[in-house]
Design a protein around this motif. Structure first.
Motif, PDB file in Angstrom:
ATOM      1  N   SER A  22      24.922  38.575 100.167  1.00  0.00           N
ATOM      2  CA  SER A  22      23.859  37.573 100.235  1.00  0.00           C
ATOM      3  C   SER A  22      22.812  37.807  99.149  1.00  0.00           C
ATOM      4  O   SER A  22      22.350  36.861  98.498  1.00  0.00           O
ATOM      5  CB  SER A  22      23.208  37.613 101.619  1.00  0.00           C
ATOM      6  OG  SER A  22      22.139  36.721 101.685  1.00  0.00           O
ATOM      7  N   ASN A  25      24.117  36.658  95.861  1.00  0.00           N
ATOM      8  CA  ASN A  25      23.994  35.202  95.782  1.00  0.00           C
ATOM      9  C   ASN A  25      22.559  34.784  95.495  1.00  0.00           C
ATOM     10  O   ASN A  25      22.324  33.833  94.739  1.00  0.00           O
ATOM     11  CB  ASN A  25      24.504  34.546  97.073  1.00  0.00           C
ATOM     12  CG  ASN A  25      26.007  34.434  97.090  1.00  0.00           C
ATOM     13  OD1 ASN A  25      26.563  33.548  96.463  1.00  0.00           O
ATOM     14  ND2 ASN A  25      26.673  35.328  97.798  1.00  0.00           N
ATOM     15  N   ASP A  26      21.600  35.480  96.083  1.00  0.00           N
ATOM     16  CA  ASP A  26      20.183  35.180  95.840  1.00  0.00           C
ATOM     17  C   ASP A  26      19.806  35.395  94.374  1.00  0.00           C
ATOM     18  O   ASP A  26      18.836  34.821  93.886  1.00  0.00           O
ATOM     19  CB  ASP A  26      19.273  36.035  96.727  1.00  0.00           C
ATOM     20  CG  ASP A  26      19.347  35.651  98.196  1.00  0.00           C
ATOM     21  OD1 ASP A  26      19.887  34.562  98.521  1.00  0.00           O
ATOM     22  OD2 ASP A  26      18.893  36.464  99.037  1.00  0.00           O
ATOM     23  N   GLY A  28      21.655  34.420  92.027  1.00  0.00           N
ATOM     24  CA  GLY A  28      22.296  33.344  91.287  1.00  0.00           C
ATOM     25  C   GLY A  28      23.738  33.613  90.910  1.00  0.00           C
ATOM     26  O   GLY A  28      24.339  32.870  90.137  1.00  0.00           O
ATOM     27  N   PRO A  30      27.350  33.584  92.290  1.00  0.00           N
ATOM     28  CA  PRO A  30      28.121  33.138  93.452  1.00  0.00           C
ATOM     29  C   PRO A  30      29.206  34.145  93.836  1.00  0.00           C
ATOM     30  O   PRO A  30      30.022  34.538  93.007  1.00  0.00           O
ATOM     31  CB  PRO A  30      28.729  31.806  93.002  1.00  0.00           C
ATOM     32  CG  PRO A  30      28.727  31.859  91.516  1.00  0.00           C
ATOM     33  CD  PRO A  30      27.610  32.762  91.118  1.00  0.00           C
ATOM     34  N   MET A  31      29.151  34.594  95.081  1.00  0.00           N
ATOM     35  CA  MET A  31      30.152  35.543  95.580  1.00  0.00           C
ATOM     36  C   MET A  31      30.241  35.374  97.092  1.00  0.00           C
ATOM     37  O   MET A  31      29.233  35.188  97.758  1.00  0.00           O
ATOM     38  CB  MET A  31      29.771  36.986  95.239  1.00  0.00           C
ATOM     39  CG  MET A  31      30.769  38.022  95.754  1.00  0.00           C
ATOM     40  SD  MET A  31      30.265  39.733  95.442  1.00  0.00           S
ATOM     41  CE  MET A  31      30.718  39.896  93.728  1.00  0.00           C
ATOM     42  N   THR A  32      31.452  35.440  97.601  1.00  0.00           N
ATOM     43  CA  THR A  32      31.657  35.428  99.045  1.00  0.00           C
ATOM     44  C   THR A  32      32.024  36.838  99.481  1.00  0.00           C
ATOM     45  O   THR A  32      32.396  37.688  98.650  1.00  0.00           O
ATOM     46  CB  THR A  32      32.790  34.464  99.445  1.00  0.00           C
ATOM     47  OG1 THR A  32      34.021  34.948  98.885  1.00  0.00           O
ATOM     48  CG2 THR A  32      32.517  33.043  98.964  1.00  0.00           C
ATOM     49  N   THR A  35      35.513  37.445  98.396  1.00  0.00           N
ATOM     50  CA  THR A  35      35.611  37.798  96.976  1.00  0.00           C
ATOM     51  C   THR A  35      35.253  39.265  96.768  1.00  0.00           C
ATOM     52  O   THR A  35      35.909  39.973  96.007  1.00  0.00           O
ATOM     53  CB  THR A  35      34.667  36.908  96.143  1.00  0.00           C
ATOM     54  OG1 THR A  35      35.032  35.542  96.338  1.00  0.00           O
ATOM     55  CG2 THR A  35      34.735  37.242  94.672  1.00  0.00           C
ATOM     56  N   GLU A  50      28.781  40.249  88.116  1.00  0.00           N
ATOM     57  CA  GLU A  50      28.860  40.745  89.494  1.00  0.00           C
ATOM     58  C   GLU A  50      28.564  42.242  89.543  1.00  0.00           C
ATOM     59  O   GLU A  50      27.889  42.721  90.448  1.00  0.00           O
ATOM     60  CB  GLU A  50      30.239  40.452  90.078  1.00  0.00           C
ATOM     61  CG  GLU A  50      30.530  38.976  90.242  1.00  0.00           C
ATOM     62  CD  GLU A  50      31.972  38.665  90.562  1.00  0.00           C
ATOM     63  OE1 GLU A  50      32.228  37.543  91.040  1.00  0.00           O
ATOM     64  OE2 GLU A  50      32.868  39.523  90.338  1.00  0.00           O
TER      65      GLU A  50
END
Length: 75
Positions: A22, A25-26, A28, A30-32, A35, A50
């Motif tokens: 999270s 992602n904050d 900027g 994008p990662m799940t 992933t 990343e």
């Protein structure tokens, strides 16, 4: 990729993996969670952005980043 070292350092922070993702992602990036785990299990490589984000979230120093993400490539 040194999966055990990364997970150990994440556990030391006391932050669950989903919160690490999270925070990435904050930033900027994008990662799940899926992933993230694919990267840990060598089903995909972590991208440079990343790795930078992970190093900031988990507070990794340069040597830790090298040991976790690049040791096998270099040796």
């Amino acid at each position: 990729m040194n999966k055990g070292m990364l997970l150990g350092l994440i556990k030391q922070t006391g932050t669950p993996v989903y919160k690490v993702v999270s925070e990435i992602n904050d930033m900027g990036i994008p990662m799940t969670t899926s992933t993230f785990y694919k990267g840990l299990n060598n089903q995909r490589e972590f991208k440079a952005n990343e790795i930078v984000a992970l190093s900031k979230v988990v507070n990794l120093n340069r040597d830790e980043v090298m040991d976790i993400f690049f040791k096998e490539m270099v040796s």
